[in-house]
Design a protein around this motif. Sequence first.
Motif, PDB file in Angstrom:
ATOM      1  N   ASP B  56       0.829  -1.206   0.000  1.00  0.00           N
ATOM      2  CA  ASP B  56       0.000   0.000   0.000  1.00  0.00           C
ATOM      3  C   ASP B  56       0.868   1.263   0.000  1.00  0.00           C
ATOM      4  O   ASP B  56       0.549   2.243  -0.675  1.00  0.00           O
ATOM      5  CB  ASP B  56      -0.923  -0.029   1.221  1.00  0.00           C
ATOM      6  CG  ASP B  56      -1.995   1.029   1.110  1.00  0.00           C
ATOM      7  OD1 ASP B  56      -2.716   1.009   0.087  1.00  0.00           O
ATOM      8  OD2 ASP B  56      -2.082   1.893   2.012  1.00  0.00           O
ATOM      9  N   GLU B  57       1.958   1.214   0.761  1.00  0.00           N
ATOM     10  CA  GLU B  57       2.874   2.366   0.817  1.00  0.00           C
ATOM     11  C   GLU B  57       3.457   2.633  -0.577  1.00  0.00           C
ATOM     12  O   GLU B  57       3.499   3.774  -1.036  1.00  0.00           O
ATOM     13  CB  GLU B  57       3.996   2.055   1.822  1.00  0.00           C
ATOM     14  CG  GLU B  57       4.771   3.252   2.314  1.00  0.00           C
ATOM     15  CD  GLU B  57       3.977   4.141   3.278  1.00  0.00           C
ATOM     16  OE1 GLU B  57       3.086   3.623   3.984  1.00  0.00           O
ATOM     17  OE2 GLU B  57       4.244   5.358   3.290  1.00  0.00           O
ATOM     18  N   VAL B  58       3.874   1.558  -1.248  1.00  0.00           N
ATOM     19  CA  VAL B  58       4.453   1.704  -2.587  1.00  0.00           C
ATOM     20  C   VAL B  58       3.384   2.210  -3.568  1.00  0.00           C
ATOM     21  O   VAL B  58       3.644   3.069  -4.416  1.00  0.00           O
ATOM     22  CB  VAL B  58       5.067   0.368  -3.063  1.00  0.00           C
ATOM     23  CG1 VAL B  58       5.533   0.452  -4.509  1.00  0.00           C
ATOM     24  CG2 VAL B  58       6.238  -0.020  -2.162  1.00  0.00           C
ATOM     25  N   LYS B  59       2.178   1.706  -3.394  1.00  0.00           N
ATOM     26  CA  LYS B  59       1.083   2.125  -4.263  1.00  0.00           C
ATOM     27  C   LYS B  59       0.812   3.632  -4.094  1.00  0.00           C
ATOM     28  O   LYS B  59       0.697   4.367  -5.078  1.00  0.00           O
ATOM     29  CB  LYS B  59      -0.171   1.329  -3.884  1.00  0.00           C
ATOM     30  CG  LYS B  59      -1.156   1.137  -5.010  1.00  0.00           C
ATOM     31  CD  LYS B  59      -2.216   0.144  -4.585  1.00  0.00           C
ATOM     32  CE  LYS B  59      -3.430   0.279  -5.474  1.00  0.00           C
ATOM     33  NZ  LYS B  59      -4.524  -0.580  -5.022  1.00  0.00           N
ATOM     34  N   ARG B  60       0.751   4.065  -2.836  1.00  0.00           N
ATOM     35  CA  ARG B  60       0.445   5.478  -2.578  1.00  0.00           C
ATOM     36  C   ARG B  60       1.594   6.408  -2.965  1.00  0.00           C
ATOM     37  O   ARG B  60       1.395   7.602  -3.145  1.00  0.00           O
ATOM     38  CB  ARG B  60       0.082   5.673  -1.098  1.00  0.00           C
ATOM     39  CG  ARG B  60      -1.338   5.165  -0.782  1.00  0.00           C
ATOM     40  CD  ARG B  60      -1.776   5.570   0.621  1.00  0.00           C
ATOM     41  NE  ARG B  60      -0.878   5.011   1.628  1.00  0.00           N
ATOM     42  CZ  ARG B  60      -0.066   5.733   2.392  1.00  0.00           C
ATOM     43  NH1 ARG B  60      -0.021   7.039   2.282  1.00  0.00           N
ATOM     44  NH2 ARG B  60       0.706   5.145   3.289  1.00  0.00           N
ATOM     45  N   SER B  61       2.795   5.868  -3.085  1.00  0.00           N
ATOM     46  CA  SER B  61       3.936   6.708  -3.489  1.00  0.00           C
ATOM     47  C   SER B  61       3.851   7.093  -4.966  1.00  0.00           C
ATOM     48  O   SER B  61       4.526   8.005  -5.421  1.00  0.00           O
ATOM     49  CB  SER B  61       5.247   5.964  -3.253  1.00  0.00           C
ATOM     50  OG  SER B  61       5.452   4.984  -4.260  1.00  0.00           O
ATOM     51  N   ASN B  62       3.016   6.358  -5.707  1.00  0.00           N
ATOM     52  CA  ASN B  62       2.901   6.532  -7.163  1.00  0.00           C
ATOM     53  C   ASN B  62       4.176   6.193  -7.927  1.00  0.00           C
ATOM     54  O   ASN B  62       4.401   6.682  -9.039  1.00  0.00           O
ATOM     55  CB  ASN B  62       2.448   7.948  -7.535  1.00  0.00           C
ATOM     56  CG  ASN B  62       1.006   8.186  -7.146  1.00  0.00           C
ATOM     57  OD1 ASN B  62       0.185   7.259  -7.208  1.00  0.00           O
ATOM     58  ND2 ASN B  62       0.695   9.388  -6.718  1.00  0.00           N
ATOM     59  N   LEU B  63       5.005   5.348  -7.331  1.00  0.00           N
ATOM     60  CA  LEU B  63       6.187   4.862  -8.050  1.00  0.00           C
ATOM     61  C   LEU B  63       5.734   4.144  -9.320  1.00  0.00           C
ATOM     62  O   LEU B  63       4.827   3.312  -9.287  1.00  0.00           O
ATOM     63  CB  LEU B  63       6.978   3.880  -7.169  1.00  0.00           C
ATOM     64  CG  LEU B  63       8.144   3.128  -7.832  1.00  0.00           C
ATOM     65  CD1 LEU B  63       9.267   4.087  -8.230  1.00  0.00           C
ATOM     66  CD2 LEU B  63       8.689   2.038  -6.901  1.00  0.00           C
ATOM     67  N   ARG B  64       6.375   4.486 -10.427  1.00  0.00           N
ATOM     68  CA  ARG B  64       6.081   3.824 -11.704  1.00  0.00           C
ATOM     69  C   ARG B  64       7.335   3.139 -12.225  1.00  0.00           C
ATOM     70  O   ARG B  64       8.442   3.590 -11.987  1.00  0.00           O
ATOM     71  CB  ARG B  64       5.555   4.853 -12.722  1.00  0.00           C
ATOM     72  CG  ARG B  64       4.161   5.356 -12.320  1.00  0.00           C
ATOM     73  CD  ARG B  64       3.743   6.571 -13.107  1.00  0.00           C
ATOM     74  NE  ARG B  64       3.440   6.262 -14.495  1.00  0.00           N
ATOM     75  CZ  ARG B  64       2.907   7.160 -15.343  1.00  0.00           C
ATOM     76  NH1 ARG B  64       2.631   8.383 -14.934  1.00  0.00           N
ATOM     77  NH2 ARG B  64       2.654   6.817 -16.585  1.00  0.00           N
ATOM     78  N   ALA B 236       5.390   7.253   1.679  1.00  0.00           N
ATOM     79  CA  ALA B 236       4.838   7.484   0.342  1.00  0.00           C
ATOM     80  C   ALA B 236       4.708   8.970   0.023  1.00  0.00           C
ATOM     81  O   ALA B 236       4.984   9.399  -1.097  1.00  0.00           O
ATOM     82  CB  ALA B 236       3.478   6.801   0.218  1.00  0.00           C
ATOM     83  N   GLU B 237       4.309   9.768   1.008  1.00  0.00           N
ATOM     84  CA  GLU B 237       4.076  11.199   0.742  1.00  0.00           C
ATOM     85  C   GLU B 237       5.374  11.878   0.314  1.00  0.00           C
ATOM     86  O   GLU B 237       5.384  12.680  -0.618  1.00  0.00           O
ATOM     87  CB  GLU B 237       3.513  11.907   1.986  1.00  0.00           C
ATOM     88  CG  GLU B 237       2.008  11.746   2.155  1.00  0.00           C
ATOM     89  CD  GLU B 237       1.606  10.323   2.501  1.00  0.00           C
ATOM     90  OE1 GLU B 237       2.395   9.647   3.213  1.00  0.00           O
ATOM     91  OE2 GLU B 237       0.540   9.871   2.048  1.00  0.00           O
ATOM     92  N   SER B 240       6.107  10.936  -3.250  1.00  0.00           N
ATOM     93  CA  SER B 240       5.134  11.416  -4.242  1.00  0.00           C
ATOM     94  C   SER B 240       5.273  12.912  -4.512  1.00  0.00           C
ATOM     95  O   SER B 240       4.741  13.417  -5.496  1.00  0.00           O
ATOM     96  CB  SER B 240       3.707  11.089  -3.786  1.00  0.00           C
ATOM     97  OG  SER B 240       3.400  11.855  -2.637  1.00  0.00           O
ATOM     98  N   LYS B 241       6.009  13.609  -3.655  1.00  0.00           N
ATOM     99  CA  LYS B 241       6.158  15.066  -3.846  1.00  0.00           C
ATOM    100  C   LYS B 241       7.408  15.427  -4.646  1.00  0.00           C
ATOM    101  O   LYS B 241       7.650  16.592  -4.937  1.00  0.00           O
ATOM    102  CB  LYS B 241       6.200  15.765  -2.485  1.00  0.00           C
ATOM    103  CG  LYS B 241       4.841  15.732  -1.783  1.00  0.00           C
ATOM    104  CD  LYS B 241       4.780  16.724  -0.635  1.00  0.00           C
ATOM    105  CE  LYS B 241       3.400  16.727  -0.004  1.00  0.00           C
ATOM    106  NZ  LYS B 241       3.282  15.690   1.050  1.00  0.00           N
ATOM    107  N   ILE B 242       8.219  14.444  -4.983  1.00  0.00           N
ATOM    108  CA  ILE B 242       9.442  14.727  -5.750  1.00  0.00           C
ATOM    109  C   ILE B 242       9.124  14.694  -7.242  1.00  0.00           C
ATOM    110  O   ILE B 242       8.532  13.739  -7.736  1.00  0.00           O
ATOM    111  CB  ILE B 242      10.536  13.685  -5.431  1.00  0.00           C
ATOM    112  CG1 ILE B 242      10.893  13.724  -3.939  1.00  0.00           C
ATOM    113  CG2 ILE B 242      11.780  13.912  -6.292  1.00  0.00           C
ATOM    114  CD1 ILE B 242      11.706  12.530  -3.480  1.00  0.00           C
ATOM    115  N   PRO B 248       6.267  10.500 -10.137  1.00  0.00           N
ATOM    116  CA  PRO B 248       7.178  11.126  -9.174  1.00  0.00           C
ATOM    117  C   PRO B 248       8.478  10.371  -8.954  1.00  0.00           C
ATOM    118  O   PRO B 248       8.642   9.232  -9.386  1.00  0.00           O
ATOM    119  CB  PRO B 248       6.355  11.153  -7.891  1.00  0.00           C
ATOM    120  CG  PRO B 248       5.420  10.004  -8.016  1.00  0.00           C
ATOM    121  CD  PRO B 248       5.121   9.861  -9.486  1.00  0.00           C
ATOM    122  N   GLY B 249       9.367  11.045  -8.236  1.00  0.00           N
ATOM    123  CA  GLY B 249      10.660  10.474  -7.886  1.00  0.00           C
ATOM    124  C   GLY B 249      11.759  11.031  -8.761  1.00  0.00           C
ATOM    125  O   GLY B 249      11.590  12.042  -9.434  1.00  0.00           O
TER     126      GLY B 249
END
Lengths: 158, 434
Positions: B56-64, B236-237, B240-242, B248-249
């Motif tokens: 869930d943490e990885v999902k919410r980070s929006n890592l692609r 995650a937050e 996701s802000k980078i 993001p990232g």
Amino acid sequence: MFTEENLRKVEEIKNRYPKPMAALLPVLWLAQEQFGWISEEVMHYIAGLLNVSYNHVLGVVTFYTMYNRKPVGKYHIQFCANVSCMLRGADNLIEHLEHRLGVKVGETTSDKMFTLSEVECLGSCGTAPMMQVNNDYYEDLTKEKLDNLIEEFRKQAH
Amino acid sequence: MSEPTTKLYAQNGDPAFPKIVLPEIANLAQIEVYESHGGYGALKKALAMAPEAVTDEVKRSNLRGRGGAAFPTGLKWTFMPKGNEKPRYLAVNADESEPGSFKDRQILEFNPHQLVEGILIASYAMGIKTAYVYIRGEYYKWYKILEKAVADAYSRGYIGQNIGGSNYSVNLYVHRGAGAYICGEESGLMESIEGKRGYPRVKPPFPAQNGLWGNPTTINNVETLANVPAIIWNGAEWFSKIGAEKHPGTLLFGVSGHVNKPGVYELASGTLLTDIIFNYAGGVPGGKKIKMVIPGGSSMPPLRGEQLEGIRMDADSLRAVGSAIGTGGVIVMDEDTNLTRVLARIANFYWHESCGQCTPCREGTGWMRKVLNRMNDGAGKPEDLDLLLRVAGNIEGNTICALGDAAAWPVKFTIQRFRKELEEEILKREKSAA
């Protein structure tokens, strides 16, 4: 055929996978390290070791470009000719090597010292032009660097 | 603010210049150094969480995904079926082979433990007990580095039985390829691990249902997984802000071709392409103009030199200008570049690497190569461009895997976007031949 050390490695490799067939690529690497190339005899031997058909082994060996199906020189020069290397002058350097070694791409020198191959992108585009010799990468190449390397290899061999 | 960026996981780093996967720490490939900077701390943190909470943490980070398709990583992990009646696997794609891509190699060389840690966290999240890293055969040096990292992680108890004192056990093996670009395609990769020719499989079924030996399998790229420890550590937050909001990232941009300082640069996603080329990579030798840029590895649609201003390097921004982020491999070509020669070279590559399973790709790549080589030898006709477009059109969308498209796109889009230049090259060669 395999050394005892390698036979032990084969068993260890087989344990990594649920099926022995999966050990085929790593075991072919062991074979190439020990014998220098993959002969028909070696393929039959490995087929027996892993309990797969000879035809399957042949199919795999012919699919992957890095398994040598004939003997290569002591130094196997694999020059990248793909886009990023080409943009930085790979073609001239390959020609230079052909001239210097007296062979065309795909050939081995008569003293069996060098085999010259042209290969696809080796993932070293930031240090182009580059080549792989046996296991090692040589990057940011120039004609001078190539000449020095060839000399060095010749010295090492003696 | 240069000091904080050198910390592992980019802790307290300057968000404008984070170094998440390639922190500037000397000898980080050694396990003692990695540990002394807090390494494997994210694994311990993850093991104290429920596996679903990690996903869930990885999902919410929006890592692609960083392997080319930019698919959401956390979502991919949720495709793995619930329950554990069957064995399940993680296959890590280190078969970096797309021309112009040379970024995963940097992680393998300078930060292999963060990759190993990411693999372990991902395996834990998905209840996976066996992970394989599939590394291209040519990367012998990096294979050795990774084998050492894995052995060291085993000896410290990070891999193996009851890792970190938990009741979770996992094994990790490095599997070396032997020279076949197609094995970077996820189903070709699995076939290759199984000890077969790397023929891509028809999908569906997808790997999460029917992967290695018919069992649930997830395939993730090296850079993708190397981001995971930092996400778990910082949350995650933070991640996701980078950079770009929807992608993001940081991204590893490998810049090659006609630039003064080729190399790999870790920069926030959404960095301007012109910034990458002119500031980080030092601009074009001799101050020449740029004719063409391929922004994400050789199969991605090329951009014209005069359109680069304002283009941001993230999946959505590049899609908006008719290209794609791919692997972030930026190939720069100056005004003197002969595009026929470039296209012929690219066509040769895809012909060489076509596995031969699908007729449109096997035959089509051969025809494109023949026509382009003929053009390159000075015997081209202006109508060859339309012939090439027809052949490319017959490949695109008609094959089992994406290699067909990867072969068709450079030809199709280069002709569409550089038709005038290509026609001029044909006419010039006709004249010089006469």
